[in-house]
Scaffold this motif. Structure first.
Motif, PDB file in Angstrom:
ATOM      1  N   LYS A 155       0.985  -1.020   0.054  1.00 48.68           N
ATOM      2  CA  LYS A 155       0.010  -0.144   0.064  1.00 48.68           C
ATOM      3  C   LYS A 155       0.862   1.259  -0.003  1.00 48.68           C
ATOM      4  CE  LYS A 155      -3.370   2.398   2.670  1.00 48.68           C
ATOM      5  NZ  LYS A 155      -4.305   2.495   3.910  1.00 48.68           N
ATOM      6  N   VAL A 156       0.736   2.281  -0.824  1.00 50.15           N
ATOM      7  CA  VAL A 156       1.256   3.648  -1.010  1.00 50.15           C
ATOM      8  C   VAL A 156       0.971   4.272   0.115  1.00 50.15           C
ATOM      9  CG1 VAL A 156       2.009   5.570  -2.128  1.00 50.15           C
ATOM     10  CG2 VAL A 156       1.361   3.361  -3.454  1.00 50.15           C
ATOM     11  N   LEU A 157       2.095   4.870   0.992  1.00 48.87           N
ATOM     12  CA  LEU A 157       1.770   5.632   2.156  1.00 48.87           C
ATOM     13  C   LEU A 157       2.119   6.852   1.945  1.00 48.87           C
ATOM     14  CD1 LEU A 157       2.977   2.961   4.461  1.00 48.87           C
ATOM     15  CD2 LEU A 157       0.583   3.337   3.934  1.00 48.87           C
ATOM     16  N   SER A 158       3.031   7.341   1.092  1.00 51.56           N
ATOM     17  CA  SER A 158       3.623   8.605   1.035  1.00 51.56           C
ATOM     18  C   SER A 158       4.378   8.697  -0.291  1.00 51.56           C
ATOM     19  CB  SER A 158       4.420   9.296   2.244  1.00 51.56           C
ATOM     20  OG  SER A 158       5.531   8.449   2.158  1.00 51.56           O
ATOM     21  N   VAL A 159       4.591  10.097  -0.906  1.00 55.89           N
ATOM     22  CA  VAL A 159       5.037  10.170  -2.123  1.00 55.89           C
ATOM     23  C   VAL A 159       5.767  11.673  -1.950  1.00 55.89           C
ATOM     24  CG1 VAL A 159       4.745  10.885  -4.581  1.00 55.89           C
ATOM     25  CG2 VAL A 159       3.047   9.360  -3.496  1.00 55.89           C
ATOM     26  N   HIS A 160       7.176  11.650  -2.536  1.00 53.52           N
ATOM     27  CA  HIS A 160       7.987  12.754  -2.572  1.00 53.52           C
ATOM     28  C   HIS A 160       8.163  13.024  -3.997  1.00 53.52           C
ATOM     29  CE1 HIS A 160      10.514  16.197  -1.956  1.00 53.52           C
ATOM     30  NE2 HIS A 160      11.423  15.630  -2.513  1.00 53.52           N
ATOM     31  N   PHE A 161       7.861  14.135  -4.552  1.00 51.99           N
ATOM     32  CA  PHE A 161       8.170  14.508  -5.958  1.00 51.99           C
ATOM     33  C   PHE A 161       9.107  15.802  -6.158  1.00 51.99           C
ATOM     34  CE2 PHE A 161       5.657  13.877 -10.083  1.00 51.99           C
ATOM     35  CZ  PHE A 161       6.757  14.594 -10.922  1.00 51.99           C
ATOM     36  N   GLU A 162      10.427  15.624  -6.690  1.00 57.47           N
ATOM     37  CA  GLU A 162      11.144  16.837  -6.857  1.00 57.47           C
ATOM     38  C   GLU A 162      11.112  17.311  -8.438  1.00 57.47           C
ATOM     39  OE1 GLU A 162      15.648  18.607  -5.705  1.00 57.47           O
ATOM     40  OE2 GLU A 162      15.179  16.466  -5.558  1.00 57.47           O
ATOM     41  N   TRP A 163      10.813  18.402  -8.810  1.00 61.08           N
ATOM     42  CA  TRP A 163      10.975  18.663 -10.404  1.00 61.08           C
ATOM     43  C   TRP A 163      12.010  19.834 -10.522  1.00 61.08           C
ATOM     44  CZ3 TRP A 163      10.486  17.403 -14.855  1.00 61.08           C
ATOM     45  CH2 TRP A 163      10.139  18.250 -16.062  1.00 61.08           C
ATOM     46  N   LEU A 164      12.714  19.802 -11.148  1.00 65.06           N
ATOM     47  CA  LEU A 164      13.831  20.891 -11.650  1.00 65.06           C
ATOM     48  C   LEU A 164      13.835  21.248 -12.996  1.00 65.06           C
ATOM     49  CD1 LEU A 164      16.729  18.595  -9.724  1.00 65.06           C
ATOM     50  CD2 LEU A 164      15.813  20.647  -8.917  1.00 65.06           C
ATOM     51  N   LEU A 165      13.487  22.529 -12.937  1.00 64.35           N
ATOM     52  CA  LEU A 165      13.724  23.122 -14.467  1.00 64.35           C
ATOM     53  C   LEU A 165      14.997  23.813 -14.362  1.00 64.35           C
ATOM     54  CD1 LEU A 165      10.021  24.634 -14.623  1.00 64.35           C
ATOM     55  CD2 LEU A 165      10.968  22.973 -16.090  1.00 64.35           C
ATOM     56  N   THR A 304      11.731  23.864  -8.676  1.00 62.61           N
ATOM     57  CA  THR A 304      12.797  24.587  -8.820  1.00 62.61           C
ATOM     58  C   THR A 304      12.997  25.042 -10.109  1.00 62.61           C
ATOM     59  OG1 THR A 304      13.966  23.711  -6.654  1.00 62.61           O
ATOM     60  CG2 THR A 304      15.263  25.397  -8.254  1.00 62.61           C
ATOM     61  N   ALA A 305      12.991  26.279 -10.464  1.00 58.70           N
ATOM     62  CA  ALA A 305      12.982  26.737 -11.981  1.00 58.70           C
ATOM     63  C   ALA A 305      14.363  27.480 -12.195  1.00 58.70           C
ATOM     64  CB  ALA A 305      11.523  27.801 -12.129  1.00 58.70           C
ATOM     65  N   TYR A 306      15.152  27.170 -11.553  1.00 53.64           N
ATOM     66  CA  TYR A 306      16.723  28.037 -11.908  1.00 53.64           C
ATOM     67  C   TYR A 306      17.544  26.646 -11.465  1.00 53.64           C
ATOM     68  CZ  TYR A 306      16.019  28.635  -6.639  1.00 53.64           C
ATOM     69  OH  TYR A 306      15.751  28.181  -5.328  1.00 53.64           O
ATOM     70  N   SER A 307      17.597  25.425 -11.899  1.00 48.32           N
ATOM     71  CA  SER A 307      18.463  24.475 -11.625  1.00 48.32           C
ATOM     72  C   SER A 307      19.648  24.435 -12.776  1.00 48.32           C
ATOM     73  CB  SER A 307      17.822  22.962 -11.266  1.00 48.32           C
ATOM     74  OG  SER A 307      18.755  21.820 -11.454  1.00 48.32           O
TER      75      SER A 307
END
Length: 441
Positions: A155-165, A304-307
């Motif tokens: 069973k999925v309990l938690s999610v972490h999503f990191e997006w870098l632009l 983050t839009a400045y990676s």
């Protein structure tokens, strides 16, 4: 009226994203572009030129105020909406009322009132809407969906999503109309709608509560001066100061950008190459969000839009283990380039790898086999076109996972509300509930 998508298609809005749909439609004999709705005469002419280069006929061009006449006169069966996001409802609503099939680019719209207007129209007319969440069709994302659905991590309990632009693609949202929150809803709505839909789909749930913090930390005049990146010009074209600015873009150096924007700006005054460190930018470039879902899953999300590099990491924590998705779309960038600005058509420069790793409790990690194409949103664009408009000549119809990926108005609304509530939480610093929006769903 055809019961399938395609047929006689009108394109609404002729920014660079419309080109993918035009090419896909022309390549399929079951569909034909019959009209363009676009206020900018030069930009519309660029698309008629594209049609003739592809072996199709040039088509009539209609102004926005002529939209309803266009639907009737050209016997339009389907519209593809690719105009600025805040205008989507102005075409979606009358098309649905006229019984025309509607495909709209994500996000579905940019504020809750427009979202409610679209949903009420759907309830009243019995029509439906297709929102083109092309990331669903990416084979790597399908692998993640299958792995979770098969219970591989319990069973999925938690999610972490990191997006870098990165500082080319990410910076581009601060050069153009997206820099106004009234136009785009900010990156929470325009860009993150991709990801919020993916998470809803991956965990098979809908958002319940949203909170977040957002700031303009890197772009804009204040931050630019603080960090030493600022240059004093309004737009790059014709500016000596822009010549040594690594964040500037020369739209005349790219044939597609030149035809769509540089050559067309005399028509409407729209500048595609504005200074990312100018005053007046109204969207955030650094955002942290928390979401609780109806099924109890929680997500932390950061954009983050400045990676220096571009890509994303997603981690799913489950009762039996953990699943990790890592995608490096570009390992690094060089300044003063337009490569990758027409995002999704070709691979970004210096492309990296995509991995999906399964970590079960008490076991060695397993690298799952991936099929990944850096162009076309990881292969999602081509597969989406095949589902929406039918296969290319000689190709087999999509009957597997991709055939089940289509997103409707409810999916569009559930992705949108995460971004909208995040924006509101940025201002109020409160936890906000989806049910309080009273959407007609």
């Amino acid at each position: 009226m055809s019961t399938t998508l395609g047929g006689r298609v009108a394109i609404v809005g002729t920014g660079h994203r419309a080109a993918m749909f035009v090419r896909g439609i022309v390549a399929r004999p079951s569909s034909v572009v019959v009209a363009i709705c676009e206020p900018n005469r030069i930009r519309a002419a660029s698309y008629n030129k594209l049609l003739t280069e592809l072996g199709a006929q040039a088509v009539p061009v209609y102004k926005p105020q002529e939209f309803k006449d266009m639907l009737q006169k050209e016997q339009v069966e389907t519209i593809v909406v690719t105009c600025p996001d805040h205008l989507h409802n102005e075409y979606i609503v009358p098309a649905l009322e006229a019984g025309v099939r509607v495909l709209t680019e994500k996000p579905m719209t940019t504020d809750i009132d427009k979202c409610r207007q679209i949903l009420e129209t759907i309830q009243r007319t019995g029509q439906h809407l297709t929102v083109t969440f092309n990331y669903r069709y990416n084979p790597v994302h399908e692998l993640v969906k299958r792995t979770i659905a098969e219970g591989k991590i319990g069973k999925v309990l938690s999610v972490h999503f990191e997006w870098l632009l990165d500082t080319v693609h990410g910076a581009d949202y601060f050069r153009r109309w997206h820099r106004s929150k009234a136009n785009s809803g900010g990156l929470m709505v325009h860009k993150s709608g991709h990801h919020f839909d993916l998470v809803n789909w991956w965990i098979d749930s809908e958002p319940e509560t949203v909170a977040g913090f957002g700031k303009l930390a890197f772009y804009g005049d204040k931050a630019g001066k603080e960090h030493g990146w600022a240059r004093d010009y309004e737009r790059a074209r014709g500016s000596d100061q822009a010549r040594d600015d690594p964040f500037a873009i020369n739209i005349e150096a790219d044939p597609e950008l030149k035809g769509l924007y540089a050559d067309a700006e005399g028509e409407d005054g729209y500048h595609r190459d504005q200074n990312v460190f100018a005053p007046g930018i109204g969207i955030e470039d650094d955002m942290s969000v928390m979401v609780r879902y109806v099924n109890g899953v929680t997500m932390t999300y950061h954009l983050t839009a400045y990676s220096p590099w571009e890509g994303y990491r997603v981690m799913f924590n489950g009762s039996q283990g953990r699943l990790e998705l890592n995608v490096v779309e570009s390992q690094f960038r060089v300044p003063n380039t337009a490569d990758g600005l027409v995002h999704g058509i070709s691979a970004l420069p210096n492309a990296g790898d995509a991995t999906v790793v399964l970590h079960n409790l008490w076991q060695k990690p397993v690298n799952l086999p991936v099929i990944y194409d850096h162009a076309g949103h990881g292969g999602g664009d081509a597969r989406m076109l095949s589902v929406l408009f039918g296969p290319l000549v000689g190709a087999e119809p999509e009957t597997g996972d991709a055939a089940k990926q289509s997103a409707n108005e409810r999916d569009g609304a559930m992705a949108l509300v995460v971004g909208l509530l995040a924006n509101e939480s940025f201002k109020t610093e409160k936890f906000l509930s989806v049910k309080d929006l009273n959407l007609p769903l």
